[in-house]
Design an enzyme around this catalytic site. Structure first.
Site, PDB file in Angstrom:
ATOM      1  N   GLU A   1      -5.261  -8.624   0.615  1.00 38.21           N
ATOM      2  CA  GLU A   1      -6.007  -8.289   1.842  1.00 38.21           C
ATOM      3  C   GLU A   1      -7.474  -8.081   1.512  1.00 38.21           C
ATOM      4  O   GLU A   1      -7.806  -7.512   0.471  1.00 38.21           O
ATOM      5  CB  GLU A   1      -5.497  -6.997   2.496  1.00 38.21           C
ATOM      6  CG  GLU A   1      -4.170  -7.120   3.189  1.00 38.21           C
ATOM      7  CD  GLU A   1      -3.712  -5.812   3.849  1.00 38.21           C
ATOM      8  OE1 GLU A   1      -4.560  -5.015   4.281  1.00 38.21           O
ATOM      9  OE2 GLU A   1      -2.482  -5.610   3.906  1.00 38.21           O
TER      10      GLU A   1
ATOM     11  N   GLU B   1       0.801  -1.219   0.000  1.00 38.41           N
ATOM     12  CA  GLU B   1       0.000   0.000   0.000  1.00 38.41           C
ATOM     13  C   GLU B   1       0.836   1.272   0.000  1.00 38.41           C
ATOM     14  O   GLU B   1       0.739   2.104   0.898  1.00 38.41           O
ATOM     15  CB  GLU B   1      -0.979   0.014   1.184  1.00 38.41           C
ATOM     16  CG  GLU B   1      -1.968  -1.126   1.128  1.00 38.41           C
ATOM     17  CD  GLU B   1      -3.106  -0.985   2.128  1.00 38.41           C
ATOM     18  OE1 GLU B   1      -3.034  -0.105   2.998  1.00 38.41           O
ATOM     19  OE2 GLU B   1      -4.068  -1.768   2.037  1.00 38.41           O
TER      20      GLU B   1
HETATM   21  C1  BGP Z   1      -4.432  -1.989   5.275  1.00 44.07           C
HETATM   22  C2  BGP Z   1      -3.091  -2.378   5.819  1.00 44.07           C
HETATM   23  C3  BGP Z   1      -3.131  -3.399   6.882  1.00 44.07           C
HETATM   24  C4  BGP Z   1      -4.325  -3.315   7.821  1.00 44.07           C
HETATM   25  C5  BGP Z   1      -5.612  -3.046   7.069  1.00 44.07           C
HETATM   26  C6  BGP Z   1      -6.800  -2.749   7.946  1.00 44.07           C
HETATM   27  O1  BGP Z   1      -4.389  -0.668   4.877  1.00 44.07           O
HETATM   28  O2  BGP Z   1      -2.246  -2.865   4.798  1.00 44.07           O
HETATM   29  O3  BGP Z   1      -1.896  -3.368   7.545  1.00 44.07           O
HETATM   30  O4  BGP Z   1      -4.111  -2.525   8.900  1.00 44.07           O
HETATM   31  O5  BGP Z   1      -5.470  -1.994   6.161  1.00 44.07           O
HETATM   32  O6  BGP Z   1      -6.839  -1.399   8.253  1.00 44.07           O
HETATM   33  P1  BGP Z   1      -7.130  -0.844   9.688  1.00 44.07           P
HETATM   34  O7  BGP Z   1      -6.164  -1.527  10.573  1.00 44.07           O
HETATM   35  O8  BGP Z   1      -6.915   0.624   9.584  1.00 44.07           O
HETATM   36  O9  BGP Z   1      -8.538  -1.181   9.978  1.00 44.07           O
END
Ligand code: BGP
Length: 476
Positions: free
Chosen positions: A377, A166
């Protein structure tokens, strides 16, 4: 009639070092920018950190045993740069490398394919202090040398590598909205740092191909496809602008090695052009720098309307409280601003729930770039409740994931090549700016914001459901 999932489809889950490992100053590990950032007093997000996280560093065998029990075919995790190179370059920390050797071997012994993210945001603090991290050209050789070390050490056992996780998030949150380190708010510096990250990414993929390592390599992009709120033509233009600025700006570089012309014009008008040399262009367009797949992190879509230049909505911060309905519109004056979408429900953190958006993201990547996609993800952040003798009845997560898996199958039927799906996340873990209360895992970890408790693991209902999904190769 839906097309079946491919036989070798990589059903899995994902994590990132800072969010699970803990052991933040153990066995020779150096400090990362996140180790420091969470210690700055007065930050607006929860005062939680990854010092202990869910202690995966010490409990990785237990976690891999749970993965094996769930039947995972793949597990995506990241390597902590400062754990293997404590000051970012130079001296190697053998103990750090040995930890990842053990983890990879444990996965392989359990027939779980390791998918390794090279960079998931934990930049060595030493490089930030020394030359400003991502803003300096020095990051390109340093990141390349770090990746080369990993390819040499683990390349015999790892087939899928993710270069940058990301980039669009760590750059914009780090340099535009100041929600992540180094917490700068400066549009010009944002695109300069982003340009360095593009070069670093291209340099690593090029090296990987030049050296002929097995398998494939690609970045993971956080893609939230944009809809216009309605058929008003000005809103349609706003949606196109948002798609240019939020998606094509990155995806065009990864796939084609060039910035979209509309973005270059926009930067020139606003005085935001990064310093792009002829050598930079040559590297970005080098055929060896093309990714083998596009990693896709998908959580939600964005809906927009036009946004006036004068008095328009600017950047606002996200809902990090978990109190539904507390997020505000955000946007770029003169281009677009976000809007609620009447067709969608939201999570407690106001993220739109939109499985069709995943199908849309997959179709757009296929039709515009014609690259295979690894979904790196996707998941639901929610409050979970541990009940009785260690049960978590997370029916809402099953409903969410089921709908998204169906959307993937529809996209495959449409003609998109999808090679795997690693949900976010396997165990519960630290959410960067939301603390430990926002849970994503199939496995509940018993800790709250401040209290590490025993850190016991409890499979949730979704764990057993996912086990059945994997066993039947996606039939639900
Ligand atoms: C993405 C990241 C992850 C994870 C996920 C969920 O942006 O790559 O590392 O954190 O989001 O987001 P959040 O933790 O803000 O809910």
């Amino acid at each position: 009639q839906l097309a079946p999932f491919p036989q070798d489809f990589l059903w899995g889950s994902a994590s990132a070092a800072y969010q699970i490992e803990g052991a933040y100053q153990e066995a020779g590990k150096g400090q990362s920018v996140w180790d420091q950032f969470v210690r700055i007093p007065g930050k607006t997000f929860k005062a939680t950190n990854g010092d202990v996280a869910v202690d995966h560093y010490h409990r990785y065998q237990e976690d891999v045993a749970l993965m094996a029990r769930a039947g995972l075919k793949a597990y995506r995790f990241s390597i902590s740069w400062p754990r293997v190179l404590p000051t970012g370059r130079g001296t190697v920390n053998e103990e750090g490398l040995a930890f990842y050797d053990r983890l990879i071997d444990e996965l392989i012994a359990n027939q779980i394919e390791p998918i390794v993210t090279i960079y998931h945001w934990d930049l060595p603090q030493a490089l930030q202090d020394e030359y400003g991290g991502w803003e300096s050209r020095q990051i390109i050789p340093d990141f390349t040398a770090y990746a080369a070390l990993l390819f040499e050490r683990f390349g015999d056992r790892v087939r899928h590598w993710v270069t940058l996780n990301e980039q669009n998030i760590f750059i914009t949150h780090g340099y535009l909205t100041a929600e992540h380190p180094p917490a700068v708010m400066d549009a010009k510096r944002t695109y300069q740092a982003n340009h360095m990250a593009n070069l670093a990414n291209a340099s690593v993929i090029k090296l990987f191909h030049e050296k002929g390592y097995q398998g494939g390599n690609g970045p993971s992009f956080a893609y939230s496809p944009t809809y216009a709120l309605d058929a008003d033509p000005v809103n349609q233009i706003a949606a196109d602008d948002a798609e240019q600025l939020n998606a094509n700006l990155w995806l065009d570089i990864y796939a084609w090695g060039r910035y979209p012309k509309l973005i270059l014009n926009y930067w020139a008008r606003e005085g935001l052009l990064p310093d792009i040399t002829a050598a930079d262009q040559a590297l970005l367009q080098d055929p060896l720098a093309r990714p083998d797949f596009m990693g896709l992190n998908y959580y939600q879509t964005t809906t927009v309307t036009a946004n006036p230049l004068v008095g328009g909505v600017g950047l606002t911060k996200q809902n990090t409280s978990g109190k539904k309905g507390t997020s505000q519109a955000s946007g770029v004056p003169g281009l677009f601003k976000t809007s609620d979408n009447p067709y969608m429900q939201q999570t407690d953190w106001d993220w739109n729930i939109d499985p069709e958006g995943l199908r849309m993201a997959l179709r757009r990547i296929e039709s515009r770039y014609n690259l295979p996609v690894l979904i790196t993800e996707n998941g639901l952040g929610a409050y979970d409740r541990l009940e009785g003798a260690g049960e978590v009845h997370d029916e809402y997560r099953i409903v969410f994931l089921k709908a998204h898996i169906q959307a993937i199958q529809e996209a495959i039927t449409d003609g998109v090549t999808v090679i795997g799906y690693t949900t976010w996340s396997f165990t519960d873990l630290l959410s960067w700016t939301n603390g430990y209360q926002k849970r994503y895992g199939f496995v509940y970890v018993d800790r709250d914001e401040t209290d590490e408790k025993e850190l016991n693991r409890y499979p949730k209902d979704s764990f057993y459901w996912y086990q059945r999904v994997i066993r039947s190769n996606g039939q639900q």
